[in-house]
Design a protein around this motif. Structure first.
Motif, PDB file in Angstrom:
ATOM      1  N   THR A 216      -5.793  -2.356 -24.704  1.00 44.73           N
ATOM      2  CA  THR A 216      -5.818  -1.701 -23.406  1.00 44.73           C
ATOM      3  C   THR A 216      -4.393  -1.558 -22.908  1.00 44.73           C
ATOM      4  OG1 THR A 216      -6.671  -1.722 -21.134  1.00 44.73           O
ATOM      5  CG2 THR A 216      -6.050  -3.843 -22.074  1.00 44.73           C
ATOM      6  N   LEU A 217      -4.140  -0.481 -22.190  1.00 46.78           N
ATOM      7  CA  LEU A 217      -2.841  -0.289 -21.536  1.00 46.78           C
ATOM      8  C   LEU A 217      -2.980  -0.385 -20.018  1.00 46.78           C
ATOM      9  CD1 LEU A 217      -1.424   2.721 -23.619  1.00 46.78           C
ATOM     10  CD2 LEU A 217      -1.103   0.275 -23.988  1.00 46.78           C
ATOM     11  N   GLN A 218      -4.206  -0.696 -19.554  1.00 45.52           N
ATOM     12  CA  GLN A 218      -4.488  -0.721 -18.127  1.00 45.52           C
ATOM     13  C   GLN A 218      -4.322  -2.129 -17.549  1.00 45.52           C
ATOM     14  OE1 GLN A 218      -4.756   2.194 -17.016  1.00 45.52           O
ATOM     15  NE2 GLN A 218      -5.253   3.262 -18.912  1.00 45.52           N
ATOM     16  N   ASN A 219      -3.638  -2.224 -16.413  1.00 50.35           N
ATOM     17  CA  ASN A 219      -3.400  -3.525 -15.793  1.00 50.35           C
ATOM     18  C   ASN A 219      -4.671  -4.154 -15.234  1.00 50.35           C
ATOM     19  OD1 ASN A 219      -0.555  -3.746 -16.170  1.00 50.35           O
ATOM     20  ND2 ASN A 219      -0.241  -2.212 -14.576  1.00 50.35           N
ATOM     21  N   TYR A 220      -5.703  -3.353 -14.981  1.00 53.59           N
ATOM     22  CA  TYR A 220      -6.923  -3.878 -14.366  1.00 53.59           C
ATOM     23  C   TYR A 220      -7.997  -4.237 -15.386  1.00 53.59           C
ATOM     24  CZ  TYR A 220      -8.202   1.041 -15.056  1.00 53.59           C
ATOM     25  OH  TYR A 220      -8.415   2.284 -15.604  1.00 53.59           O
ATOM     26  N   VAL A 221      -7.711  -4.072 -16.679  1.00 57.49           N
ATOM     27  CA  VAL A 221      -8.709  -4.326 -17.724  1.00 57.49           C
ATOM     28  C   VAL A 221      -8.414  -5.647 -18.433  1.00 57.49           C
ATOM     29  CG1 VAL A 221      -9.700  -3.491 -19.896  1.00 57.49           C
ATOM     30  CG2 VAL A 221      -9.129  -1.871 -18.073  1.00 57.49           C
ATOM     31  N   CYS A 222      -9.475  -6.415 -18.694  1.00 57.42           N
ATOM     32  CA  CYS A 222      -9.348  -7.654 -19.461  1.00 57.42           C
ATOM     33  C   CYS A 222      -9.938  -7.460 -20.854  1.00 57.42           C
ATOM     34  CB  CYS A 222     -10.088  -8.796 -18.762  1.00 57.42           C
ATOM     35  SG  CYS A 222      -9.282  -9.445 -17.299  1.00 57.42           S
ATOM     36  N   ILE A 223      -9.257  -8.017 -21.843  1.00 61.49           N
ATOM     37  CA  ILE A 223      -9.798  -8.060 -23.203  1.00 61.49           C
ATOM     38  C   ILE A 223      -9.976  -9.523 -23.573  1.00 61.49           C
ATOM     39  CG2 ILE A 223      -9.326  -7.623 -25.629  1.00 61.49           C
ATOM     40  CD1 ILE A 223      -8.007  -5.095 -24.984  1.00 61.49           C
ATOM     41  N   GLN A 224     -11.144  -9.864 -24.090  1.00 60.89           N
ATOM     42  CA  GLN A 224     -11.441 -11.249 -24.416  1.00 60.89           C
ATOM     43  C   GLN A 224     -11.367 -11.492 -25.915  1.00 60.89           C
ATOM     44  OE1 GLN A 224     -15.415 -12.806 -23.462  1.00 60.89           O
ATOM     45  NE2 GLN A 224     -14.441 -14.709 -22.796  1.00 60.89           N
ATOM     46  N   CYS A 225     -10.641 -12.536 -26.284  1.00 61.52           N
ATOM     47  CA  CYS A 225     -10.556 -12.968 -27.683  1.00 61.52           C
ATOM     48  C   CYS A 225     -11.805 -13.779 -28.012  1.00 61.52           C
ATOM     49  CB  CYS A 225      -9.288 -13.805 -27.858  1.00 61.52           C
ATOM     50  SG  CYS A 225      -9.122 -14.573 -29.491  1.00 61.52           S
ATOM     51  N   SER A 226     -12.123 -13.902 -29.294  1.00 60.85           N
ATOM     52  CA  SER A 226     -13.284 -14.693 -29.704  1.00 60.85           C
ATOM     53  C   SER A 226     -13.095 -16.177 -29.417  1.00 60.85           C
ATOM     54  CB  SER A 226     -13.575 -14.480 -31.193  1.00 60.85           C
ATOM     55  OG  SER A 226     -12.433 -14.812 -31.967  1.00 60.85           O
ATOM     56  N   CYS A 227     -11.850 -16.583 -29.111  1.00 59.81           N
ATOM     57  CA  CYS A 227     -11.595 -17.975 -28.734  1.00 59.81           C
ATOM     58  C   CYS A 227     -12.004 -18.234 -27.285  1.00 59.81           C
ATOM     59  CB  CYS A 227     -10.123 -18.336 -28.933  1.00 59.81           C
ATOM     60  SG  CYS A 227      -9.002 -17.596 -27.696  1.00 59.81           S
ATOM     61  N   GLY A 228     -12.323 -17.158 -26.556  1.00 60.41           N
ATOM     62  CA  GLY A 228     -12.729 -17.281 -25.168  1.00 60.41           C
ATOM     63  C   GLY A 228     -11.645 -16.932 -24.169  1.00 60.41           C
ATOM     64  N   GLU A 229     -10.415 -16.804 -24.646  1.00 59.51           N
ATOM     65  CA  GLU A 229      -9.288 -16.500 -23.759  1.00 59.51           C
ATOM     66  C   GLU A 229      -9.300 -15.023 -23.375  1.00 59.51           C
ATOM     67  OE1 GLU A 229      -6.713 -17.862 -21.421  1.00 59.51           O
ATOM     68  OE2 GLU A 229      -6.611 -19.180 -23.181  1.00 59.51           O
ATOM     69  N   GLU A 230      -9.093 -14.769 -22.078  1.00 54.15           N
ATOM     70  CA  GLU A 230      -9.015 -13.396 -21.593  1.00 54.15           C
ATOM     71  C   GLU A 230      -7.569 -13.021 -21.297  1.00 54.15           C
ATOM     72  OE1 GLU A 230     -13.240 -12.311 -19.423  1.00 54.15           O
ATOM     73  OE2 GLU A 230     -11.511 -12.880 -18.187  1.00 54.15           O
ATOM     74  N   SER A 231      -7.193 -11.813 -21.662  1.00 56.03           N
ATOM     75  CA  SER A 231      -5.869 -11.282 -21.359  1.00 56.03           C
ATOM     76  C   SER A 231      -6.028 -10.033 -20.520  1.00 56.03           C
ATOM     77  CB  SER A 231      -5.101 -10.953 -22.652  1.00 56.03           C
ATOM     78  OG  SER A 231      -4.891 -12.116 -23.422  1.00 56.03           O
ATOM     79  N   ARG A 232      -5.327  -9.999 -19.375  1.00 54.48           N
ATOM     80  CA  ARG A 232      -5.396  -8.839 -18.492  1.00 54.48           C
ATOM     81  C   ARG A 232      -4.140  -7.984 -18.657  1.00 54.48           C
ATOM     82  NH1 ARG A 232      -8.144  -7.393 -13.973  1.00 54.48           N
ATOM     83  NH2 ARG A 232      -9.193  -9.417 -13.896  1.00 54.48           N
ATOM     84  N   GLY A 233      -4.338  -6.670 -18.595  1.00 49.78           N
ATOM     85  CA  GLY A 233      -3.199  -5.768 -18.670  1.00 49.78           C
ATOM     86  C   GLY A 233      -2.913  -5.351 -20.092  1.00 49.78           C
ATOM     87  N   PRO A 234      -1.800  -4.671 -20.337  1.00 51.51           N
ATOM     88  CA  PRO A 234      -1.489  -4.176 -21.685  1.00 51.51           C
ATOM     89  C   PRO A 234      -1.620  -5.266 -22.746  1.00 51.51           C
ATOM     90  CG  PRO A 234       0.061  -3.281 -20.100  1.00 51.51           C
ATOM     91  CD  PRO A 234      -0.783  -4.286 -19.356  1.00 51.51           C
ATOM     92  N   THR A 235      -2.549  -5.086 -23.650  1.00 51.42           N
ATOM     93  CA  THR A 235      -2.865  -6.107 -24.659  1.00 51.42           C
ATOM     94  C   THR A 235      -3.325  -5.422 -25.941  1.00 51.42           C
ATOM     95  OG1 THR A 235      -3.626  -7.649 -22.939  1.00 51.42           O
ATOM     96  CG2 THR A 235      -4.293  -8.130 -25.199  1.00 51.42           C
ATOM     97  N   ILE A 236      -2.940  -6.000 -27.081  1.00 53.11           N
ATOM     98  CA  ILE A 236      -3.411  -5.536 -28.391  1.00 53.11           C
ATOM     99  C   ILE A 236      -3.951  -6.745 -29.144  1.00 53.11           C
ATOM    100  CG2 ILE A 236      -2.792  -4.452 -30.580  1.00 53.11           C
ATOM    101  CD1 ILE A 236      -0.433  -3.143 -29.105  1.00 53.11           C
ATOM    102  N   LEU A 237      -5.196  -6.666 -29.586  1.00 52.57           N
ATOM    103  CA  LEU A 237      -5.806  -7.735 -30.371  1.00 52.57           C
ATOM    104  C   LEU A 237      -6.262  -7.199 -31.714  1.00 52.57           C
ATOM    105  CD1 LEU A 237      -8.040  -9.659 -27.780  1.00 52.57           C
ATOM    106  CD2 LEU A 237      -5.722 -10.205 -28.528  1.00 52.57           C
ATOM    107  N   VAL A 238      -5.944  -7.914 -32.795  1.00 54.54           N
ATOM    108  CA  VAL A 238      -6.345  -7.526 -34.149  1.00 54.54           C
ATOM    109  C   VAL A 238      -7.242  -8.613 -34.736  1.00 54.54           C
ATOM    110  CG1 VAL A 238      -5.505  -7.197 -36.512  1.00 54.54           C
ATOM    111  CG2 VAL A 238      -4.343  -6.066 -34.610  1.00 54.54           C
ATOM    112  N   ASN A 239      -8.308  -8.198 -35.368  1.00 55.24           N
ATOM    113  CA  ASN A 239      -9.235  -9.105 -36.019  1.00 55.24           C
ATOM    114  C   ASN A 239      -8.622  -9.590 -37.337  1.00 55.24           C
ATOM    115  OD1 ASN A 239     -11.335 -10.372 -37.348  1.00 55.24           O
ATOM    116  ND2 ASN A 239     -12.841  -8.770 -36.930  1.00 55.24           N
ATOM    117  N   PRO A 240      -8.404 -10.906 -37.510  1.00 51.25           N
ATOM    118  CA  PRO A 240      -7.799 -11.421 -38.750  1.00 51.25           C
ATOM    119  C   PRO A 240      -8.577 -11.042 -40.010  1.00 51.25           C
ATOM    120  CG  PRO A 240      -7.797 -13.113 -37.054  1.00 51.25           C
ATOM    121  CD  PRO A 240      -8.639 -11.975 -36.530  1.00 51.25           C
ATOM    122  N   ALA A 241      -9.878 -10.803 -39.870  1.00 51.34           N
ATOM    123  CA  ALA A 241     -10.691 -10.447 -41.041  1.00 51.34           C
ATOM    124  C   ALA A 241     -10.373  -9.057 -41.559  1.00 51.34           C
ATOM    125  CB  ALA A 241     -12.175 -10.537 -40.685  1.00 51.34           C
ATOM    126  N   ARG A 242      -9.668  -8.254 -40.775  1.00 49.46           N
ATOM    127  CA  ARG A 242      -9.354  -6.877 -41.157  1.00 49.46           C
ATOM    128  C   ARG A 242      -7.982  -6.724 -41.810  1.00 49.46           C
ATOM    129  NH1 ARG A 242     -13.630  -3.251 -41.039  1.00 49.46           N
ATOM    130  NH2 ARG A 242     -15.110  -3.923 -39.451  1.00 49.46           N
TER     131      ARG A 242
END
Length: 280
Positions: A245-271
């Motif tokens: 996400t590039l939006q400051n108001y959006v949260c992305i949640q990792c499978s560990c449970g941690e949420e990151s708000r704002g510009p964030t990039i998450l990659v799945n290690p299995a990929r």
């Protein structure tokens, strides 16, 4: 108006008068404001820099630090009086003066602010400028293009440095590389990994990295669309790597449970496939 350091003055617009400039033998002026002073500085043989900026938390003064601090430090070393001013001499101009003295004296933000406040008690940079001064210290008072904090600063603030060229082959020492699990192309390195909730104004170099998902600083090959709240990150071969996400108001949640708000990039290690880089 205050002489906060030898040959360096700090103040507001009200002191930018012909009388004051002549009396104090000012040879250089930095204006940090939208409007210019109502005076012809060139007729007084004064060198002038104008930084057009409003006093808001999201205003970026950091890009002006390198050139402006070098210019003012050179004036100090040549015993030329300089004036840095904004509208009231409180936030924007104080930030520039603090950046100068931090570099000149190799000091922290707080030490420098305390020093300035002895003679200029109204100095008070806004919180956004304070964070940018913290980054200035982390980067050792210079632009370091490959530094994680500087790269994260550009990503999270949307700052684009026109003089810097994106280079996918930029040489940054990395212990590990990561290849796409489908096309086997090297797509990022360990030097691109950051902890969840990393902040560009804080030294996060010793923080633990998550192994449930890889949180990244963007690479030039990534096509990140700004018009979506949460997009899918794909390799050029089409392999679905993760989300962003590039939006400051959006949260992305990792499978560990941690949420990151704002510009964030998450990659799945299995990929992706991790491998050790052998440096010659």
């Amino acid at each position: 108006m205050t002489e906060v350091y030898e040959y360096l003055f700090l103040g507001g617009l009200n002191i930018v008068t012909e009388e004051f400039l002549k009396l104090n033998q000012i040879r250089n002026v930095v204006t940090v404001d939208i409007e210019l002073p109502d005076i012809d500085l060139t007729s007084l043989n004064i060198q002038h820099k104008h930084i057009q900026l409003t006093d808001e938390e999201n205003s970026l003064l950091f890009p002006y630090f390198p050139e402006t601090t070098d210019w003012l430090i050179n004036a100090i070393q040549n015993k030329q009086n300089s004036l840095v001013h904004c509208r009231h001499g409180v936030s924007r101009s104080a930030t520039i003066v603090i950046a100068v003295l931090m570099k000149l004296l190799n000091q922290t933000y707080q030490t420098t602010l305390d020093q300035i406040k002895v003679n200029h008690s109204s100095a008070c940079p806004n919180p956004g400028f304070i964070n940018q001064l913290a980054l200035w210290k982390i980067l050792d008072y210079k632009i370091q293009n490959g530094h994680k904090n500087y790269r994260l600063f550009k990503f999270q603030t949307g700052y684009i440095a026109e003089q810097e060229q994106n280079n996918e082959n930029e040489s940054i020492a990395s212990e590990f590389g990561f290849k796409c699990g489908k096309c086997r192309k090297r797509i990022f390195d360990s030097s691109d990994l950051i902890p969840h909730k990393a902040e560009w104004w804080r030294d996060f170099s010793t923080d633990n990295l998550c192994n449930k998902s890889y949180c990244l600083i963007p690479k030039p090959w990534m096509e990140l669309k700004e018009d979506v709240d949460q997009g899918k990150l794909n390799c050029r071969c089409g392999n679905k790597l993760g989300s962003f996400t590039l939006q400051n108001y959006v949260c992305i949640q990792c499978s560990c449970g941690e949420e990151s708000r704002g510009p964030t990039i998450l990659v799945n290690p299995a990929r992706v496939d991790k491998y050790k880089i052998n440096h010659v």
